[in-house]
Design a protein around this motif. Structure first.
Motif, mmCIF file in Angstrom:
data_model
loop_
_atom_site.group_PDB
_atom_site.id
_atom_site.type_symbol
_atom_site.label_atom_id
_atom_site.label_comp_id
_atom_site.label_asym_id
_atom_site.label_seq_id
_atom_site.Cartn_x
_atom_site.Cartn_y
_atom_site.Cartn_z
ATOM 1 N N ALA A 147 0.788 -1.225 0.000
ATOM 2 C CA ALA A 147 0.000 0.000 0.000
ATOM 3 C C ALA A 147 0.823 1.280 0.000
ATOM 4 C CB ALA A 147 -0.948 -0.001 1.205
ATOM 5 N N VAL A 148 2.138 1.197 -0.164
ATOM 6 C CA VAL A 148 2.959 2.403 -0.254
ATOM 7 C C VAL A 148 4.110 2.172 -1.226
ATOM 8 C CG1 VAL A 148 4.588 1.882 1.621
ATOM 9 C CG2 VAL A 148 4.007 4.259 1.131
ATOM 10 N N ARG A 149 4.492 3.233 -1.925
ATOM 11 C CA ARG A 149 5.665 3.205 -2.797
ATOM 12 C C ARG A 149 6.573 4.370 -2.435
ATOM 13 N NH1 ARG A 149 3.913 3.928 -8.552
ATOM 14 N NH2 ARG A 149 6.034 3.260 -9.108
ATOM 15 N N THR A 150 7.878 4.173 -2.600
ATOM 16 C CA THR A 150 8.855 5.207 -2.279
ATOM 17 C C THR A 150 9.642 5.555 -3.530
ATOM 18 O OG1 THR A 150 9.092 4.268 -0.058
ATOM 19 C CG2 THR A 150 10.765 5.857 -0.764
ATOM 20 N N GLY A 151 9.673 6.838 -3.855
ATOM 21 C CA GLY A 151 10.420 7.298 -5.011
ATOM 22 C C GLY A 151 11.449 8.346 -4.617
ATOM 23 N N VAL A 152 12.588 8.334 -5.278
ATOM 24 C CA VAL A 152 13.635 9.338 -5.075
ATOM 25 C C VAL A 152 13.937 9.970 -6.426
ATOM 26 C CG1 VAL A 152 15.979 9.806 -4.271
ATOM 27 C CG2 VAL A 152 14.644 7.981 -3.206
ATOM 28 N N GLY A 153 13.809 11.283 -6.503
ATOM 29 C CA GLY A 153 14.069 11.974 -7.753
ATOM 30 C C GLY A 153 14.033 13.472 -7.545
ATOM 31 N N LYS A 154 14.148 14.226 -8.630
ATOM 32 C CA LYS A 154 14.176 15.683 -8.543
ATOM 33 C C LYS A 154 12.785 16.279 -8.727
ATOM 34 C CE LYS A 154 18.991 16.340 -9.928
ATOM 35 N NZ LYS A 154 19.923 16.967 -10.887
ATOM 36 N N SER A 155 12.491 17.271 -7.895
ATOM 37 C CA SER A 155 11.258 18.043 -8.011
ATOM 38 C C SER A 155 11.650 19.511 -8.070
ATOM 39 C CB SER A 155 10.343 17.784 -6.810
ATOM 40 O OG SER A 155 9.102 18.447 -6.969
ATOM 41 N N LYS A 156 11.369 20.152 -9.188
ATOM 42 C CA LYS A 156 11.816 21.522 -9.453
ATOM 43 C C LYS A 156 13.331 21.633 -9.317
ATOM 44 C CE LYS A 156 9.233 25.042 -9.099
ATOM 45 N NZ LYS A 156 8.458 26.232 -8.650
ATOM 46 N N GLY A 157 14.024 20.589 -9.763
ATOM 47 C CA GLY A 157 15.474 20.622 -9.851
ATOM 48 C C GLY A 157 16.229 20.146 -8.635
ATOM 49 N N LYS A 158 15.529 19.884 -7.518
ATOM 50 C CA LYS A 158 16.203 19.415 -6.307
ATOM 51 C C LYS A 158 15.663 18.054 -5.882
ATOM 52 C CE LYS A 158 17.715 23.824 -4.412
ATOM 53 N NZ LYS A 158 17.769 24.693 -3.206
#
Length: 284
Positions: free
Chosen positions: A108-119
């Motif tokens: 029931a949960v997923r974890t993502g790592v990435g950039k949001s507005k460049g950070k």
């Protein structure tokens, strides 16, 4: 006359050749507004007629928040077990198997790592489609690991809650996740890293009693149901009529349980604004 009268009696068209109207062309909001499904999707699943925010899952939230929808998913193959051999209308093990096949989700949960507005940020997002977004041991573990990743890499942490509460099939194991995630968030605070909590419809039960209300800034989508016990349970327990709009995001904002209500179209800009303000960075 053949245009107006059947030459042959009975319906002769084969079932597979019938021109049925495809499903999903229109969506009807709770206020009765009818919206074209394609237009609704283009509008981030918010009704342009009345502003109603349709429930969406982690895939759509990640698409909204991550730049170009580019992210790395952490612990994506972590799955629940059945330590109690729980059975209600069906075995818990069978329920897990069925819901994984139906939703194509592992839990029931997923974890993502990435950039949001460049950070770069860490985002944990719940999926209501997986047993009502219920919080079991895997949910608590994945959130804890997400927080660990944020601490290790000095990244802001965002939690998107959408849950019916603790998963009854795991009993005390699920309740332990309230303390587990709360301790991890305390460690995040000690590391002086921002935590933004987004409550979506619904955010209830043990989720509300733990990580959903522990953000440096707690925000919500308009009209979301947020509370611990449901309105009927509260009414039956207290024996009193509830105020109008009880347990809606607007009611909680008015009574100090939320900091802001943020429409979905503004979500990416506002979340990153709050992170910049907390970290005393230049506004992006």
């Amino acid at each position: 006359m053949a245009w107006f009268k059947r030459k042959e009696k009975g319906i002769t068209t084969a079932t597979e050749d019938k021109m049925d109207v495809p499903k999903g062309l229109w969506y009807k909001s709770p206020t009765g507004k009818v919206i074209d499904a394609d237009e609704l999707e283009r509008n981030l699943f918010v009704s342009p007629e009345d502003g109603f925010h349709v429930r969406i899952g982690s895939a759509t939230y990640f698409e909204i928040l991550f730049d170009n929808n580019e992210f790395v998913e952490l612990d994506k193959n972590l799955t629940s077990k059945d330590p109690l051999h729980f059975v209600d209308t069906k075995k818990y093990a069978d329920r897990l198997k069925d819901v994984m096949e139906k939703t194509k989700l592992k839990d029931a949960v997923r974890t993502g790592v990435g950039k949001s507005k460049g950070k770069e940020v860490v985002i944990c997002c719940m999926d209501f489609a997986f047993i009502g977004g219920s919080m079991g041991a895997v949910v608590g573990e994945k959130i804890s690991r997400g927080i660990n990743h944020a601490i290790k890499n000095k990244l802001p942490f965002i939690m998107i809650s959408k849950s019916g509460g603790a998963r009854m099939m795991e009993a005390a194991y699920s309740l332990m996740q309230l303390a587990k995630t709360s301790v991890k968030l305390a460690q995040l605070a000690e590391a002086k890293l921002p935590y933004i909590s987004l409550c979506t419809d619904p955010t209830t039960g043990g989720t509300t009693a733990s990580y959903a209300m522990l953000g440096d800034i707690n925000i919500s989508e308009p009209g979301a149901l947020i509370g611990f016990a449901g309105p009927r349970v509260v009414r039956d327990t207290t024996g009193k009529d509830l105020p109008e709009g009880f347990q809606t995001a607007e009611f909680l904002l008015e009574h100090g349980f939320l900091d802001f209500i943020t429409p979905r179209k503004e979500l990416k800009d506002k979340v990153n604004l709050y992170i910049d303000l907390i970290q005393n960075n230049s506004i992006r």
